[in-house]
Write a protein that holds these residues in place. Sequence first.
Motif, PDB file in Angstrom:
ATOM      1  N   GLN A 458       0.815  -1.216   0.000  1.00 28.14           N
ATOM      2  CA  GLN A 458       0.000   0.000   0.000  1.00 28.14           C
ATOM      3  C   GLN A 458       0.848   1.264   0.000  1.00 28.14           C
ATOM      4  OE1 GLN A 458      -2.405  -0.173   3.493  1.00 28.14           O
ATOM      5  NE2 GLN A 458      -4.145  -0.956   2.363  1.00 28.14           N
ATOM      6  N   THR A 459       2.134   1.072   0.242  1.00 27.44           N
ATOM      7  CA  THR A 459       2.963   2.274   0.392  1.00 27.44           C
ATOM      8  C   THR A 459       3.224   2.904  -0.966  1.00 27.44           C
ATOM      9  OG1 THR A 459       4.905   0.899   0.343  1.00 27.44           O
ATOM     10  CG2 THR A 459       4.113   1.571   2.519  1.00 27.44           C
ATOM     11  N   SER A 460       2.885   4.158  -1.052  1.00 27.13           N
ATOM     12  CA  SER A 460       3.103   4.896  -2.282  1.00 27.13           C
ATOM     13  C   SER A 460       3.284   6.341  -1.865  1.00 27.13           C
ATOM     14  CB  SER A 460       1.894   4.731  -3.191  1.00 27.13           C
ATOM     15  OG  SER A 460       1.998   5.585  -4.302  1.00 27.13           O
ATOM     16  N   THR A 461       4.226   7.004  -2.473  1.00 29.19           N
ATOM     17  CA  THR A 461       4.498   8.373  -2.044  1.00 29.19           C
ATOM     18  C   THR A 461       3.350   9.306  -2.421  1.00 29.19           C
ATOM     19  OG1 THR A 461       5.842   8.495  -4.019  1.00 29.19           O
ATOM     20  CG2 THR A 461       7.007   8.329  -1.910  1.00 29.19           C
ATOM     21  N   SER A 462       2.734   9.076  -3.580  1.00 28.83           N
ATOM     22  CA  SER A 462       1.600   9.925  -3.942  1.00 28.83           C
ATOM     23  C   SER A 462       0.549   9.059  -4.614  1.00 28.83           C
ATOM     24  CB  SER A 462       2.063  11.010  -4.911  1.00 28.83           C
ATOM     25  OG  SER A 462       2.386  10.425  -6.146  1.00 28.83           O
ATOM     26  N   ILE A 463      -0.684   9.179  -4.189  1.00 27.87           N
ATOM     27  CA  ILE A 463      -1.727   8.418  -4.860  1.00 27.87           C
ATOM     28  C   ILE A 463      -2.581   9.375  -5.673  1.00 27.87           C
ATOM     29  CG2 ILE A 463      -1.710   6.442  -3.297  1.00 27.87           C
ATOM     30  CD1 ILE A 463      -4.253   7.531  -2.026  1.00 27.87           C
ATOM     31  N   CYS A 464      -3.074   8.870  -6.785  1.00 29.43           N
ATOM     32  CA  CYS A 464      -3.827   9.703  -7.736  1.00 29.43           C
ATOM     33  C   CYS A 464      -5.270   9.876  -7.265  1.00 29.43           C
ATOM     34  CB  CYS A 464      -3.791   9.014  -9.105  1.00 29.43           C
ATOM     35  SG  CYS A 464      -4.858   9.774 -10.343  1.00 29.43           S
ATOM     36  N   PHE A 465      -5.756  11.086  -7.289  1.00 31.94           N
ATOM     37  CA  PHE A 465      -7.189  11.346  -7.123  1.00 31.94           C
ATOM     38  C   PHE A 465      -7.677  11.995  -8.417  1.00 31.94           C
ATOM     39  CE2 PHE A 465      -5.633  11.576  -2.731  1.00 31.94           C
ATOM     40  CZ  PHE A 465      -6.524  10.731  -2.098  1.00 31.94           C
ATOM     41  N   PRO A 466      -8.750  11.507  -8.984  1.00 32.93           N
ATOM     42  CA  PRO A 466      -9.229  12.133 -10.211  1.00 32.93           C
ATOM     43  C   PRO A 466      -9.962  13.436  -9.899  1.00 32.93           C
ATOM     44  CG  PRO A 466     -10.730  10.415  -9.545  1.00 32.93           C
ATOM     45  CD  PRO A 466      -9.613  10.403  -8.549  1.00 32.93           C
ATOM     46  N   ASP A 467     -10.028  14.328 -10.874  1.00 33.10           N
ATOM     47  CA  ASP A 467     -10.900  15.506 -10.767  1.00 33.10           C
ATOM     48  C   ASP A 467     -11.281  15.897 -12.192  1.00 33.10           C
ATOM     49  OD1 ASP A 467      -8.789  17.004 -11.854  1.00 33.10           O
ATOM     50  OD2 ASP A 467      -7.999  17.481  -9.872  1.00 33.10           O
ATOM     51  N   ASP A 468     -11.728  17.114 -12.386  1.00 30.39           N
ATOM     52  CA  ASP A 468     -12.205  17.500 -13.713  1.00 30.39           C
ATOM     53  C   ASP A 468     -11.109  17.408 -14.778  1.00 30.39           C
ATOM     54  OD1 ASP A 468     -14.701  17.855 -12.733  1.00 30.39           O
ATOM     55  OD2 ASP A 468     -14.481  20.016 -12.386  1.00 30.39           O
ATOM     56  N   ASP A 469      -9.848  17.554 -14.370  1.00 35.17           N
ATOM     57  CA  ASP A 469      -8.755  17.542 -15.355  1.00 35.17           C
ATOM     58  C   ASP A 469      -7.892  16.292 -15.297  1.00 35.17           C
ATOM     59  OD1 ASP A 469      -9.434  20.252 -15.981  1.00 35.17           O
ATOM     60  OD2 ASP A 469      -8.435  20.808 -14.107  1.00 35.17           O
ATOM     61  N   THR A 470      -8.056  15.501 -14.254  1.00 41.25           N
ATOM     62  CA  THR A 470      -7.156  14.365 -14.038  1.00 41.25           C
ATOM     63  C   THR A 470      -7.947  13.064 -14.066  1.00 41.25           C
ATOM     64  OG1 THR A 470      -6.059  15.825 -12.467  1.00 41.25           O
ATOM     65  CG2 THR A 470      -5.344  13.524 -12.483  1.00 41.25           C
ATOM     66  N   ILE A 476      -5.548  -3.270 -12.214  1.00 42.87           N
ATOM     67  CA  ILE A 476      -6.046  -3.827 -10.943  1.00 42.87           C
ATOM     68  C   ILE A 476      -5.691  -5.304 -10.765  1.00 42.87           C
ATOM     69  CG2 ILE A 476      -7.885  -2.154 -10.461  1.00 42.87           C
ATOM     70  CD1 ILE A 476      -9.829  -4.157 -11.783  1.00 42.87           C
ATOM     71  N   LYS A 477      -5.247  -5.950 -11.824  1.00 39.26           N
ATOM     72  CA  LYS A 477      -4.797  -7.349 -11.659  1.00 39.26           C
ATOM     73  C   LYS A 477      -3.406  -7.377 -11.028  1.00 39.26           C
ATOM     74  CE  LYS A 477      -8.175  -9.853 -13.744  1.00 39.26           C
ATOM     75  NZ  LYS A 477      -8.356 -10.134 -15.180  1.00 39.26           N
ATOM     76  N   GLU A 478      -2.531  -6.487 -11.497  1.00 41.09           N
ATOM     77  CA  GLU A 478      -1.169  -6.462 -10.955  1.00 41.09           C
ATOM     78  C   GLU A 478      -1.059  -5.588  -9.706  1.00 41.09           C
ATOM     79  OE1 GLU A 478       1.416  -5.211 -14.092  1.00 41.09           O
ATOM     80  OE2 GLU A 478       1.080  -7.045 -15.244  1.00 41.09           O
ATOM     81  N   ASP A 479      -1.967  -4.635  -9.619  1.00 39.77           N
ATOM     82  CA  ASP A 479      -1.876  -3.628  -8.555  1.00 39.77           C
ATOM     83  C   ASP A 479      -3.260  -3.468  -7.913  1.00 39.77           C
ATOM     84  OD1 ASP A 479      -1.269  -1.325  -7.046  1.00 39.77           O
ATOM     85  OD2 ASP A 479      -1.517   0.017  -8.764  1.00 39.77           O
ATOM     86  N   PRO A 480      -3.718  -4.528  -7.217  1.00 42.45           N
ATOM     87  CA  PRO A 480      -5.088  -4.481  -6.672  1.00 42.45           C
ATOM     88  C   PRO A 480      -5.284  -3.368  -5.644  1.00 42.45           C
ATOM     89  CG  PRO A 480      -3.918  -6.429  -5.874  1.00 42.45           C
ATOM     90  CD  PRO A 480      -3.052  -5.806  -6.927  1.00 42.45           C
ATOM     91  N   CYS A 481      -4.191  -2.817  -5.120  1.00 39.29           N
ATOM     92  CA  CYS A 481      -4.327  -1.753  -4.127  1.00 39.29           C
ATOM     93  C   CYS A 481      -4.320  -0.359  -4.747  1.00 39.29           C
ATOM     94  CB  CYS A 481      -3.237  -1.881  -3.063  1.00 39.29           C
ATOM     95  SG  CYS A 481      -3.511  -3.313  -2.020  1.00 39.29           S
ATOM     96  N   GLU A 482      -4.253  -0.311  -6.075  1.00 36.50           N
ATOM     97  CA  GLU A 482      -4.390   0.956  -6.792  1.00 36.50           C
ATOM     98  C   GLU A 482      -3.445   2.044  -6.266  1.00 36.50           C
ATOM     99  OE1 GLU A 482      -8.979   0.962  -8.158  1.00 36.50           O
ATOM    100  OE2 GLU A 482      -8.677   0.764  -6.010  1.00 36.50           O
ATOM    101  N   THR A 483      -2.158   1.742  -6.377  1.00 35.00           N
ATOM    102  CA  THR A 483      -1.172   2.745  -5.961  1.00 35.00           C
ATOM    103  C   THR A 483      -0.355   3.282  -7.139  1.00 35.00           C
ATOM    104  OG1 THR A 483       0.407   0.994  -5.460  1.00 35.00           O
ATOM    105  CG2 THR A 483      -0.890   1.822  -3.619  1.00 35.00           C
ATOM    106  N   THR A 484      -0.206   2.474  -8.203  1.00 31.67           N
ATOM    107  CA  THR A 484       0.651   2.887  -9.319  1.00 31.67           C
ATOM    108  C   THR A 484      -0.191   3.390 -10.481  1.00 31.67           C
ATOM    109  OG1 THR A 484       2.207   1.185  -8.633  1.00 31.67           O
ATOM    110  CG2 THR A 484       2.557   2.160 -10.814  1.00 31.67           C
ATOM    111  N   GLU A 485      -0.199   4.691 -10.662  1.00 27.71           N
ATOM    112  CA  GLU A 485      -1.048   5.341 -11.670  1.00 27.71           C
ATOM    113  C   GLU A 485      -0.387   5.237 -13.037  1.00 27.71           C
ATOM    114  OE1 GLU A 485      -3.348   7.406 -13.980  1.00 27.71           O
ATOM    115  OE2 GLU A 485      -1.454   8.477 -13.617  1.00 27.71           O
TER     116      GLU A 485
END
Length: 534
Positions: A458-470, A476-485
Amino acid sequence: MDSRKFLKCFIVISVIFTCEAKRPNIVFIIADDLGWNDVSFHGSNQILTPNIDSLAYSGVALGRYYSHAICTPSRAALLTGKYSHITGMQGYPLTMSEDRGIPTCVTVLPEYLKKAGYSTNLVGKWHVGSSREDYLPTSRGFDSHFGHRSGYMDYYEYTYEETWSVGKVSGMTLFRNLTAAWDVSGYITDVYTEEATTIIKNHDTSSPLFLLVAHVAPHSGNEGSMLQAPPELVREMRYVESPERRMFAAMMKKLDDSVGDIVQALHNKNMLEDTIIVFVSDNGGMTSGLYKNYASNYPLRGIKMSPFEGGIRVTGLLWAANLNNDNHYWDGYMHVADWLPTLLSAADIPIPKGLDGIDHWRNINSDSASERTTMYEIDDYTGYASMIYGNFKLITGNVIRDFATHQGGNLTGIIGNAPPYEDALLHSTVYNVLESLGRTIGREHISVRKKATIECDQTSTSICFPDDDTVCLYNIKEDPCETTELSAKHPDLVLEMTILLKAEAARRIPRTKPTYRNPLSAPSRFNYTWDVWI
Ligand SMILES: *[C@@H]1O[C@H](CO)[C@@H](O)[C@H](O)[C@H]1NC(C)=O
Ligand SMILES: *[C@@H]1O[C@H](CO)[C@@H](O)[C@H](O)[C@H]1NC(C)=O
Ligand SMILES: *[C@@H]1O[C@H](CO)[C@@H](O)[C@H](O)[C@H]1NC(C)=O
C-alpha cells in the motif's frame, strides 16, 4: 395395457414430470457494509466467520465479485439485472422523503421466479422504494416481506432516523408486509434469523423456495448508537484491540451464526442438497465517515461510496451441492447485476433480453474464464464515473477523497492470541452439517483461503485522485491496491476507455436530487412509522 405396465408408465411419466418441475431452492444472503477484510476466508484472523468460510470452501469463493459502491444501487442491480444507472437508482442512497423506487415497468428477480412457480420471500432490507405501495416488495413479486424499508435501523428499537431542519426525525421501519411490526422484540440479526429459519421450516416443498435474507448487519445503527451487539458477545471479543472493532466483531459473530442456523434449517428440512446459497456484501465497508461501522477493506483502497476497489470489490460466494468447480475459487469478473441471469440459468428459466447482467452459471461450474470483461460504476450525484476494462480501471470525475484512501490497516490489532481459526472452523455449524452429508472440508480450505487473500504493497508516495482535469488508471490485476497510476503510460487506452465510459454514461437515467424533509413523509403522521406516504 396390463396394470403392471400401466404403473411402470405412470412412474416414468411422473419422474419426467417431477424432474421438469424440480427447480433449485435459492437462499440469497446479503450483508450490509461488510468489508473485504471482515471475513476470515479472505485471511482475517481477527474477525472469524467459520460458517461463511465453510460455504466458500465447499462451494466457490468469488475472487473478483464486484458490486455497486452504495446499497440502493447494488440492491437495484441485483433485483433488475441492470446497472443501477440504467434504472435511475444510482448514487446517494434513497432517503425516506424521496418519491423514487425501481421503476415499476422493470421486471425484478422475484417476479421472474414467482412466475416459474417459486415461493418468494424477503426477510430484511428493501431500500429500493417505499413512498408508494407499488414500490414495496409485496407489489414487486415477493409473497411476503418481513423487514426494514430504510437503509438501516436500530438493532433493538427498529427505528430509523433522518436529520431534518426541525431536528432529528425518527420512526419505526420494521414491517410485516404492509403493517408495522410492533409485536417484535430482540436483537435484529436474531430476529431475522428466526424469521428466515421459520420460513424454511414451514415451506411447502411442492414448490421451490426463494428466500432473500438482507441483514442489517454489520451496518451502523443511528447516529449516537452506531455499533450494537449483545454485551456478553462483545466481551468474548476482548482480543480485538480497537474497542469499536470489538463491537463490530460481535456483530459479525451474530451474522456468521445466522448463516449457520440457516444452513442447519435447510438440512433439517432435507432441502439443503437442492438449494443454491449465495452470500455477498452489498458494497465495501464503511471504515470512516458519518455511518462508519469500523469495517475494513484492507488492503484494498477506498471504502463504501467510492469507485476504488475497497468500495466495489466485495465478498461473494456461491454454494450448491452439485457445483463442479474443484478449485472452490473463481477468479473471473462477476458483477452484482449478473446474479439475475445466473440464477435464472441455474433454475432453467429463460433469460430475458436487454439485461446488463451476464449468466456465469456454466463458467463458474466448469471453472472456465468469465465472459465479463467490462464493468461500470457511474454516480452522477457524487460526480464520478469509472470503468473496469480487462486488467485496467479508469476513474474520472470527482470522488469523495476521504473515502478514496487506504483505510482499516490500523484496525487489525489483536491483544494476546486470537481464537485459533482451525478450531472455530471445525466447530462451526456449517462444517458439521456438511460433514454429516459426507462433504468433509479438507485441505482445500487452506488453498482457497490463500487464493482469496490479497497481499499488496500500500505504500506509495503519492496516490492519484481524479478531478475534472485528471484521470487515474490502474492495472487492478497487478496492482489491486491501486497505488501505481498508469495514465501517462497508456494514453491510447485512456482515450478508448474515456469514449466507452462517455457512451455508457449517456445511457443513464439521471439520479434525481435526494429530497429530505418532506413533511408528507413525516413518521408523526403515521403513528411514528416510516410508512407509505403517497
Ligand atoms: C404476507 O402476506 C402473505 C399473503 O397475504 C402471507 O402469506 C404472508 O404470510 C405474509 N407475510 C408476513 C411476513 O406476514
Ligand atoms: C486509523 O487511521 C485513520 C487515518 O487513516 C485515523 O483517522 C484513525 O483515527 C485511525 N484509527 C485508529 C484506531 O488509530
Ligand atoms: C401505534 O404505535 C404504538 C407504539 O408506539 C403501538 O403500540 C400501537 O399499536 C400503534 N397503533 C396502531 C394503530 O398501529
